[in-house]
Design a protein around this motif. Structure first.
Motif, PDB file in Angstrom:
ATOM      1  N   THR A 273       0.831  -1.203   0.000  1.00  0.00           N
ATOM      2  CA  THR A 273       0.000   0.000   0.000  1.00  0.00           C
ATOM      3  C   THR A 273       0.863   1.250   0.000  1.00  0.00           C
ATOM      4  O   THR A 273       0.578   2.227  -0.698  1.00  0.00           O
ATOM      5  N   TYR A 274       1.929   1.229   0.796  1.00  0.00           N
ATOM      6  CA  TYR A 274       2.868   2.361   0.848  1.00  0.00           C
ATOM      7  C   TYR A 274       3.510   2.583  -0.520  1.00  0.00           C
ATOM      8  O   TYR A 274       3.579   3.722  -1.013  1.00  0.00           O
ATOM      9  N   LEU A 275       3.974   1.509  -1.141  1.00  0.00           N
ATOM     10  CA  LEU A 275       4.631   1.616  -2.445  1.00  0.00           C
ATOM     11  C   LEU A 275       3.656   2.081  -3.520  1.00  0.00           C
ATOM     12  O   LEU A 275       4.013   2.876  -4.398  1.00  0.00           O
ATOM     13  N   LEU A 276       2.420   1.589  -3.459  1.00  0.00           N
ATOM     14  CA  LEU A 276       1.399   2.016  -4.409  1.00  0.00           C
ATOM     15  C   LEU A 276       1.130   3.510  -4.267  1.00  0.00           C
ATOM     16  O   LEU A 276       0.953   4.222  -5.269  1.00  0.00           O
ATOM     17  N   THR A 277       1.135   4.000  -3.031  1.00  0.00           N
ATOM     18  CA  THR A 277       0.932   5.427  -2.781  1.00  0.00           C
ATOM     19  C   THR A 277       2.050   6.259  -3.404  1.00  0.00           C
ATOM     20  O   THR A 277       1.803   7.305  -4.008  1.00  0.00           O
ATOM     21  N   LEU A 278       3.288   5.784  -3.279  1.00  0.00           N
ATOM     22  CA  LEU A 278       4.421   6.482  -3.888  1.00  0.00           C
ATOM     23  C   LEU A 278       4.270   6.554  -5.407  1.00  0.00           C
ATOM     24  O   LEU A 278       4.559   7.588  -6.025  1.00  0.00           O
ATOM     25  N   ILE A 279       3.815   5.457  -5.995  1.00  0.00           N
ATOM     26  CA  ILE A 279       3.618   5.432  -7.457  1.00  0.00           C
ATOM     27  C   ILE A 279       2.564   6.462  -7.865  1.00  0.00           C
ATOM     28  O   ILE A 279       2.746   7.200  -8.848  1.00  0.00           O
ATOM     29  N   ILE A 280       1.477   6.537  -7.115  1.00  0.00           N
ATOM     30  CA  ILE A 280       0.396   7.481  -7.441  1.00  0.00           C
ATOM     31  C   ILE A 280       0.885   8.925  -7.314  1.00  0.00           C
ATOM     32  O   ILE A 280       0.669   9.753  -8.204  1.00  0.00           O
ATOM     33  N   ILE A 281       1.560   9.244  -6.184  1.00  0.00           N
ATOM     34  CA  ILE A 281       2.067  10.602  -5.977  1.00  0.00           C
ATOM     35  C   ILE A 281       3.093  10.968  -7.048  1.00  0.00           C
ATOM     36  O   ILE A 281       3.066  12.078  -7.603  1.00  0.00           O
ATOM     37  N   GLY A 282       3.992  10.039  -7.346  1.00  0.00           N
ATOM     38  CA  GLY A 282       5.000  10.291  -8.371  1.00  0.00           C
ATOM     39  C   GLY A 282       4.395  10.486  -9.741  1.00  0.00           C
ATOM     40  O   GLY A 282       4.829  11.344 -10.523  1.00  0.00           O
ATOM     41  N   SER A 283       3.372   9.697 -10.051  1.00  0.00           N
ATOM     42  CA  SER A 283       2.689   9.812 -11.349  1.00  0.00           C
ATOM     43  C   SER A 283       1.983  11.158 -11.473  1.00  0.00           C
ATOM     44  O   SER A 283       2.019  11.799 -12.531  1.00  0.00           O
ATOM     45  N   ILE A 284       1.343  11.593 -10.367  1.00  0.00           N
ATOM     46  CA  ILE A 284       0.680  12.899 -10.380  1.00  0.00           C
ATOM     47  C   ILE A 284       1.704  14.004 -10.614  1.00  0.00           C
ATOM     48  O   ILE A 284       1.481  14.934 -11.402  1.00  0.00           O
ATOM     49  N   ALA A 285       2.857  13.905  -9.926  1.00  0.00           N
ATOM     50  CA  ALA A 285       3.913  14.913 -10.083  1.00  0.00           C
ATOM     51  C   ALA A 285       4.435  14.944 -11.511  1.00  0.00           C
ATOM     52  O   ALA A 285       4.701  16.019 -12.071  1.00  0.00           O
ATOM     53  N   LEU A 286       4.561  13.768 -12.114  1.00  0.00           N
ATOM     54  CA  LEU A 286       5.063  13.681 -13.486  1.00  0.00           C
ATOM     55  C   LEU A 286       4.063  14.273 -14.473  1.00  0.00           C
ATOM     56  O   LEU A 286       4.435  15.042 -15.371  1.00  0.00           O
ATOM     57  N   ILE A 287       2.789  13.933 -14.300  1.00  0.00           N
ATOM     58  CA  ILE A 287       1.740  14.472 -15.176  1.00  0.00           C
ATOM     59  C   ILE A 287       1.595  15.978 -14.972  1.00  0.00           C
ATOM     60  O   ILE A 287       1.412  16.736 -15.924  1.00  0.00           O
ATOM     61  N   HIS A 288       1.705  16.410 -13.719  1.00  0.00           N
ATOM     62  CA  HIS A 288       1.586  17.830 -13.396  1.00  0.00           C
ATOM     63  C   HIS A 288       2.676  18.649 -14.079  1.00  0.00           C
ATOM     64  O   HIS A 288       2.451  19.818 -14.447  1.00  0.00           O
ATOM     65  N   HIS A 289       3.843  18.057 -14.249  1.00  0.00           N
ATOM     66  CA  HIS A 289       4.954  18.766 -14.896  1.00  0.00           C
ATOM     67  C   HIS A 289       4.601  19.148 -16.331  1.00  0.00           C
ATOM     68  O   HIS A 289       4.987  20.216 -16.815  1.00  0.00           O
ATOM     69  N   TYR A 290       3.858  18.281 -17.003  1.00  0.00           N
ATOM     70  CA  TYR A 290       3.529  18.514 -18.406  1.00  0.00           C
ATOM     71  C   TYR A 290       2.158  19.159 -18.605  1.00  0.00           C
ATOM     72  O   TYR A 290       1.951  19.923 -19.542  1.00  0.00           O
ATOM     73  N   LEU A 291       1.201  18.851 -17.729  1.00  0.00           N
ATOM     74  CA  LEU A 291      -0.166  19.317 -17.954  1.00  0.00           C
ATOM     75  C   LEU A 291      -0.642  20.355 -16.943  1.00  0.00           C
ATOM     76  O   LEU A 291      -1.750  20.870 -17.070  1.00  0.00           O
ATOM     77  N   GLY A 292       0.153  20.629 -15.934  1.00  0.00           N
ATOM     78  CA  GLY A 292      -0.261  21.598 -14.932  1.00  0.00           C
ATOM     79  C   GLY A 292      -1.445  21.098 -14.136  1.00  0.00           C
ATOM     80  O   GLY A 292      -1.524  19.920 -13.770  1.00  0.00           O
ATOM     81  N   ASN A 293      -2.390  21.958 -13.877  1.00  0.00           N
ATOM     82  CA  ASN A 293      -3.546  21.614 -13.044  1.00  0.00           C
ATOM     83  C   ASN A 293      -4.500  20.634 -13.712  1.00  0.00           C
ATOM     84  O   ASN A 293      -5.400  20.093 -13.069  1.00  0.00           O
ATOM     85  N   LYS A 294      -4.323  20.407 -15.025  1.00  0.00           N
ATOM     86  CA  LYS A 294      -5.162  19.433 -15.718  1.00  0.00           C
ATOM     87  C   LYS A 294      -4.873  18.010 -15.234  1.00  0.00           C
ATOM     88  O   LYS A 294      -5.647  17.098 -15.475  1.00  0.00           O
ATOM     89  N   SER A 295      -3.730  17.832 -14.544  1.00  0.00           N
ATOM     90  CA  SER A 295      -3.317  16.501 -14.113  1.00  0.00           C
ATOM     91  C   SER A 295      -4.316  15.866 -13.154  1.00  0.00           C
ATOM     92  O   SER A 295      -4.459  14.642 -13.112  1.00  0.00           O
TER      93      SER A 295
END
Length: 328
Positions: free
Chosen positions: A196-218
């Protein structure tokens, strides 16, 4: 193959999970501040992911070296970390160490993701799934227990026959630590805390990665992704009663390291990105040949682009790569 497993006190595992989240965040933040490893150009989401991942890497390295008294593959992890600290590009700028309001709310957002992941994991495996688990989970949990008892990195399930072997021990050391600390079931800890902890890291990291390219649309993209993950009729969700992503935890650590490396690469920190991927070797030593080969060819590609596509550079670098492959 499935095994039946039921749990009596899920809330206690949520408490352990919360402690793991807070402790790794604080550890990662303190280390980042101590070595001044904070990219001012990164978003607060990326920083949150970086703190958690740095804390996770540091905690696993320390645990493995203490348990094994240094006779561990994670000695390589320590060497890579020290190499990075001493040879990275130093910064003499003062870093703001205050805990801002924005950082607090991102931390809370991460915790909400953590609780949501816990709820989905518990429901998927122990409510809807009726406690039926893949045999792989039993195997990983048993290895975790052997690690805590024998203090030897082995995949043997018999204490009197353990011998060092290559495997993905990163998440298993993490699991052994929390299960030992609170004297709880290794299998339940694996599913409700470690995965569960590792899955949470993946989700947060994915949001950060998408946010870098799409901004608030992420945020909108994230919601669509979660809906697709849960309600995808082509997935194994309706067959095994478990979310597809939750049935492949052995890929979690790989995904985390790749996301971390990509985030640092797009922030123009190629040296750290390179070392992050090197750190994946002790965490999953089964991938050593693939990681080294991939990094080697990437280095060639990067230097050719940097030097220009001259016949001389092309010949020299690809001659070296050919020799490398033959010797490898």
């Amino acid at each position: 193959m499935f095994q039946s497993s039921f749990i009596d006190h899920p809330h206690f595992y949520l408490l352990i999970l919360t402690l793991a989240y807070v402790s790794t965040y604080i550890t990662g933040r303190l280390i980042s501040l101590a070595i001044k490893e904070i990219n001012s150009g990164s978003s607060q989401l990326a920083k949150c992911f970086s703190y958690l991942t740095t804390g996770f890497i540091s905690l696993v390295t320390i645990i493995a070296l203490i348990y094994t008294r240094g006779d561990s593959v994670f000695l390589l992890s320590l060497i890579i970390i020290l190499f990075y600290i001493f040879y990275r590009k130093k910064t003499h700028k003062d870093i703001n160490s205050s805990f801002s309001k924005k950082e607090f709310w991102i931390f809370i957002l991460g915790y909400i993701v953590l609780i949501s992941s816990f709820t989905v994991s518990y429901y998927s495996f122990f409510i809807r799934g009726g406690g039926n688990l893949f045999e792989d989970f039993m195997f990983y949990a048993n290895i975790s227990k052997v690690l805590s008892v024998s203090h030897i990195e082995s995949i043997s399930l018999f204490i009197d026959k353990v011998s060092p072997a290559m495997y993905h021990y990163g998440e298993l050391w993490f699991n052994a630590f929390w299960a030992d600390l609170f004297k709880v079931n290794h299998l339940h800890t694996l599913i409700l805390v470690t995965n569960t902890y590792l899955l949470t890291l993946i989700i947060i990291g994915s949001i950060a990665l998408i946010h870098h390219y799409l901004g608030n649309k992420s945020l909108f993209i994230l919601l669509l992704s979660i809906l697709f993950l849960v309600f995808n009729p082509l997935s194994s969700f309706f067959v095994s009663y478990q979310l597809p992503i939750l049935t492949h935890p052995k890929f979690f650590v790989i995904a985390i390291f790749v996301i971390f490396a990509v985030l640092r690469f797009i922030q123009l920190d190629k040296f750290m990105s390179f070392n992050i991927l090197l750190l994946l070797i002790p965490f999953n030593s089964l991938l050593v040949s693939g990681i080294l080969s991939g990094l080697f060819f990437f280095s060639i590609y990067y230097h050719i682009r940097k030097d220009g596509y001259t016949i001389k550079s092309f010949f020299n670098k690809y001659t070296i790569s050919t020799v490398f492959i033959l010797l490898f």
